[in-house]
Design an enzyme around this catalytic site. Sequence first.
Site, PDB file in Angstrom:
ATOM      1  N   GLY A  68       0.850  -1.184   0.000  1.00 58.68           N
ATOM      2  CA  GLY A  68       0.000   0.000   0.000  1.00 58.68           C
ATOM      3  C   GLY A  68       0.885   1.232   0.000  1.00 58.68           C
ATOM      4  N   GLY A 116       0.552  -5.148   0.419  1.00 61.36           N
ATOM      5  CA  GLY A 116      -0.696  -4.998  -0.325  1.00 61.36           C
ATOM      6  C   GLY A 116      -0.692  -5.678  -1.684  1.00 61.36           C
ATOM      7  N   GLU A 139       5.781  -6.170   7.010  1.00 60.60           N
ATOM      8  CA  GLU A 139       5.153  -5.103   7.809  1.00 60.60           C
ATOM      9  C   GLU A 139       5.736  -4.911   9.198  1.00 60.60           C
ATOM     10  OE1 GLU A 139       3.479  -7.321   6.016  1.00 60.60           O
ATOM     11  OE2 GLU A 139       2.137  -6.220   4.682  1.00 60.60           O
ATOM     12  N   ASP A 147      -1.025  -7.902   7.083  1.00 64.19           N
ATOM     13  CA  ASP A 147      -2.487  -7.768   6.971  1.00 64.19           C
ATOM     14  C   ASP A 147      -2.940  -8.272   5.601  1.00 64.19           C
ATOM     15  OD1 ASP A 147      -1.367  -5.581   5.598  1.00 64.19           O
ATOM     16  OD2 ASP A 147      -2.974  -4.214   6.185  1.00 64.19           O
TER      17      ASP A 147
HETATM   18  C1  QUE Z   1       7.671  -2.760   5.051  1.00 60.36           C
HETATM   19  C2  QUE Z   1       6.458  -2.552   4.461  1.00 60.36           C
HETATM   20  C3  QUE Z   1       6.326  -1.764   3.311  1.00 60.36           C
HETATM   21  C4  QUE Z   1       7.486  -1.201   2.774  1.00 60.36           C
HETATM   22  C5  QUE Z   1       8.724  -1.423   3.368  1.00 60.36           C
HETATM   23  C6  QUE Z   1       8.802  -2.195   4.493  1.00 60.36           C
HETATM   24  C7  QUE Z   1       5.072  -1.518   2.682  1.00 60.36           C
HETATM   25  C8  QUE Z   1       5.065  -0.654   1.540  1.00 60.36           C
HETATM   26  C9  QUE Z   1       6.264  -0.096   1.067  1.00 60.36           C
HETATM   27  C10 QUE Z   1       6.364   0.835  -0.025  1.00 60.36           C
HETATM   28  C11 QUE Z   1       7.400   0.758  -0.940  1.00 60.36           C
HETATM   29  C12 QUE Z   1       7.552   1.684  -1.940  1.00 60.36           C
HETATM   30  C13 QUE Z   1       6.680   2.736  -2.043  1.00 60.36           C
HETATM   31  C14 QUE Z   1       5.643   2.837  -1.123  1.00 60.36           C
HETATM   32  C15 QUE Z   1       5.496   1.904  -0.123  1.00 60.36           C
HETATM   33  O1  QUE Z   1       7.435  -0.418   1.671  1.00 60.36           O
HETATM   34  O2  QUE Z   1       4.001  -2.028   3.104  1.00 60.36           O
HETATM   35  O3  QUE Z   1       4.803   3.883  -1.230  1.00 60.36           O
HETATM   36  O4  QUE Z   1       6.805   3.683  -3.026  1.00 60.36           O
HETATM   37  O5  QUE Z   1       3.892  -0.381   0.952  1.00 60.36           O
HETATM   38  O6  QUE Z   1      10.009  -2.419   5.089  1.00 60.36           O
HETATM   39  O7  QUE Z   1       5.345  -3.093   4.988  1.00 60.36           O
END
Ligand code: QUE
Length: 361
Positions: A68, A116, A139, A147
């Site tokens: 997400g 996600g 997460e 989740d």
């Molecule tokens: C743990 C996570 C997430 C993460 C890094 C973690 C996660 C997630 C993102 C993410 C990556 C690139 C993006 C962004 C989000 O990184 O859930 O908007 O551009 O969405 O160590 O749970």
Amino acid sequence: MASAQGDVLADVRDGVATVTLNRPASLNALTLSMFHAIDAWLRSWRDSPEVRVIAFKGAGGKAFCAGGDVRQVRESHLAGEPVWKTYFVHEYAFDHGIYSYPKPIVALMDGITMGGGMGIAQGAALRIVTPRSRVAMPETAIGLFPDVGATVFLNRAPGQVGLYLALSGATIGAADALYAGLADACLGDEALAQLDGALRTAASGPDPRTAISRWAASAASEPPPGELAGMRQAIDRHFARDSVEAIINSLEHEPEPAAREWAARTRELLLRRSPTSLKVTLRQLHEGRGLALGDALRRELGMVRAAFDIGDVAEGVRAVLVDKDHRPRWQPATLAQVTPERVAAFFQPWWTPGEHPLRHL
Ligand code: QUE
């Protein structure tokens, strides 16, 4: 057909609808407007004779979907929005709809497929990995918990493998995703080049779902070897312990020389995770055994509400994704300071059953 911002694209041709997550600069991280756009398309395709197969892909060649857009979600939270209501209800309902969709959905988990992105892919009728797949539920690294239905799909992994992946957030490749039951087939570049044609052929026949599965099984190739099968006995031994502290202590005393490097690496991962997230996640998977998907998502919605209200997630996203200092100041900072009452707060009955925002799932 495309959503207003072009952050997700749709293309319908020869019976196949292709949805392309199209935010490559953000590794195709999911926003609310993307869920709304795809949801509207899936509704229109449900009864459309023009569409017999749906394929989900990621743009840019690096990721299917990194998760997400938790940076954006954190901004909303800091602005005072109840993000469980404005984001997660929609995400979880969307994920649930993938599992029960009446036409076969194919998820191409090429490259980074995490959080996600797994929530979308795990409900698909065919989950394709490639030698480039990097799969994880990471997460606990951002003060959250696995989740998007992970209560169910990680608990279905063999032995303690799901708990290992949930707590550590470890990244696995194609072979391990297959081993963990998180993918159905690994396709090499030659097979991938034939995918669209195979889906169109399947869409023109009497039973697209069976045709797609048979084609994938015949086109699949052996991925580069993974690590889970060889570590399985060690995983089961350590992660069957009944507390996070006991698991970490057990990893420190790995008796098998062949598993010591893995055990040390895994212990280091756990020590960097949010202590609250670790204890919450252990209880989530233990108590979540045998839950139906709807019940699991309803529990996860209450947990995500707590993660933002009282948990570490705003700080975790700051440290990993905003400031990128990778030095989160978890509160509390040690496992010993995470009280049973604090963990219990994540599982409180936030809603009466008749008022739960996901009561219809
Ligand atoms: C743990 C996570 C997430 C993460 C890094 C973690 C996660 C997630 C993102 C993410 C990556 C690139 C993006 C962004 C989000 O990184 O859930 O908007 O551009 O969405 O160590 O749970």
